[in-house]
Motif scaffolding. Sequence first.
Motif, PDB file in Angstrom:
ATOM      1  N   UNK A 163       0.801  -1.215   0.000  1.00  0.00           N
ATOM      2  CA  UNK A 163       0.000   0.000   0.000  1.00  0.00           C
ATOM      3  C   UNK A 163       0.845   1.281   0.000  1.00  0.00           C
ATOM      4  N   UNK A 164       1.972   1.272   0.719  1.00  0.00           N
ATOM      5  CA  UNK A 164       2.685   2.527   0.963  1.00  0.00           C
ATOM      6  C   UNK A 164       4.182   2.511   0.680  1.00  0.00           C
ATOM      7  N   UNK A 165       4.751   1.361   0.425  1.00  0.00           N
ATOM      8  CA  UNK A 165       6.200   1.249   0.281  1.00  0.00           C
ATOM      9  C   UNK A 165       6.788   2.108  -0.809  1.00  0.00           C
ATOM     10  N   UNK A 166       6.246   2.025  -1.995  1.00  0.00           N
ATOM     11  CA  UNK A 166       6.790   2.814  -3.107  1.00  0.00           C
ATOM     12  C   UNK A 166       6.541   4.298  -2.904  1.00  0.00           C
ATOM     13  N   UNK A 167       5.389   4.622  -2.360  1.00  0.00           N
ATOM     14  CA  UNK A 167       5.076   6.032  -2.092  1.00  0.00           C
ATOM     15  C   UNK A 167       6.086   6.623  -1.103  1.00  0.00           C
ATOM     16  N   UNK A 168       6.428   5.856  -0.061  1.00  0.00           N
ATOM     17  CA  UNK A 168       7.422   6.328   0.901  1.00  0.00           C
ATOM     18  C   UNK A 168       8.794   6.457   0.244  1.00  0.00           C
ATOM     19  N   UNK A 169       9.195   5.460  -0.519  1.00  0.00           N
ATOM     20  CA  UNK A 169      10.503   5.496  -1.189  1.00  0.00           C
ATOM     21  C   UNK A 169      10.597   6.701  -2.125  1.00  0.00           C
ATOM     22  N   UNK A 170       9.538   6.953  -2.881  1.00  0.00           N
ATOM     23  CA  UNK A 170       9.540   8.092  -3.804  1.00  0.00           C
ATOM     24  C   UNK A 170       9.618   9.410  -3.051  1.00  0.00           C
ATOM     25  N   UNK A 171       8.877   9.500  -1.930  1.00  0.00           N
ATOM     26  CA  UNK A 171       8.895  10.727  -1.144  1.00  0.00           C
ATOM     27  C   UNK A 171      10.285  10.961  -0.522  1.00  0.00           C
ATOM     28  N   UNK A 172      10.879   9.917   0.056  1.00  0.00           N
ATOM     29  CA  UNK A 172      12.138  10.064   0.806  1.00  0.00           C
ATOM     30  C   UNK A 172      13.354  10.250  -0.099  1.00  0.00           C
ATOM     31  N   UNK A 173      13.322   9.702  -1.293  1.00  0.00           N
ATOM     32  CA  UNK A 173      14.500   9.658  -2.176  1.00  0.00           C
ATOM     33  C   UNK A 173      15.182  11.012  -2.380  1.00  0.00           C
ATOM     34  N   UNK A 174      14.474  12.112  -2.612  1.00  0.00           N
ATOM     35  CA  UNK A 174      15.174  13.378  -2.832  1.00  0.00           C
ATOM     36  C   UNK A 174      15.981  13.874  -1.618  1.00  0.00           C
ATOM     37  N   UNK A 175      15.641  13.402  -0.438  1.00  0.00           N
ATOM     38  CA  UNK A 175      16.312  13.861   0.784  1.00  0.00           C
ATOM     39  C   UNK A 175      17.511  13.006   1.161  1.00  0.00           C
ATOM     40  N   UNK A 176      17.627  11.843   0.565  1.00  0.00           N
ATOM     41  CA  UNK A 176      18.645  10.892   0.972  1.00  0.00           C
ATOM     42  C   UNK A 176      19.807  10.899  -0.004  1.00  0.00           C
ATOM     43  N   UNK A 177      21.014  10.899   0.531  1.00  0.00           N
ATOM     44  CA  UNK A 177      22.191  10.914  -0.349  1.00  0.00           C
ATOM     45  C   UNK A 177      22.543   9.508  -0.770  1.00  0.00           C
TER      46      UNK A 177
END
Length: 177
Positions: A163-177
């Motif tokens: 339900x939420x895994x890809x949505x979280x990954x997409x949201x977090x990706x720009x902040x993570x190096x």
Amino acid sequence: MTTPYSPVPELNLLKEFQDEFGYEDFADGFGLTQYGDLSGLVAGWSDDPAFTGRLVPFAQATAGGSFYALWRLDDRTDPATLPVVVFGDEGGQHVVARDLRELFQLLGFDTEISVDWDDAYFYRPEDQPDSAHHDEYATWLDRHFGLAVTEEPDAVLAAARKELGQRFADWAEPYLS
């Protein structure tokens, strides 16, 4: 009257339970920490306010330093309905529960979560003894929420990821190096 642990009634109930039975004494490796302490996120992930402003750390997930946080994915008013994410002490971040009640069921499996870059999962050897107050926790979970501890943590994790895994990954990706 004492100050509540958090603005989340469900977490306040769990804090009362933890205060009575002990940190890490009802779910292996788990313990409520300072609600909203961002130091782990800032040190290991990002100090961007757009990132830290949407996450609320609240608990140790493992004795090694992994931790759980609520993810404010939207503007819902009941924080207990927010997804729970885990941040691994050796890297990786994953959605593990769709809300606090699912996390509470996972805690009843009574083993530390394993977290790496690609996955988060629970493994419990058959000969692993229960935590000292596991039975009291199972009773507490049923009494307060009408829930049983899960015997199938993979199913809970899979539902949250789907339900939420890809949505979280997409949201977090720009902040993570």
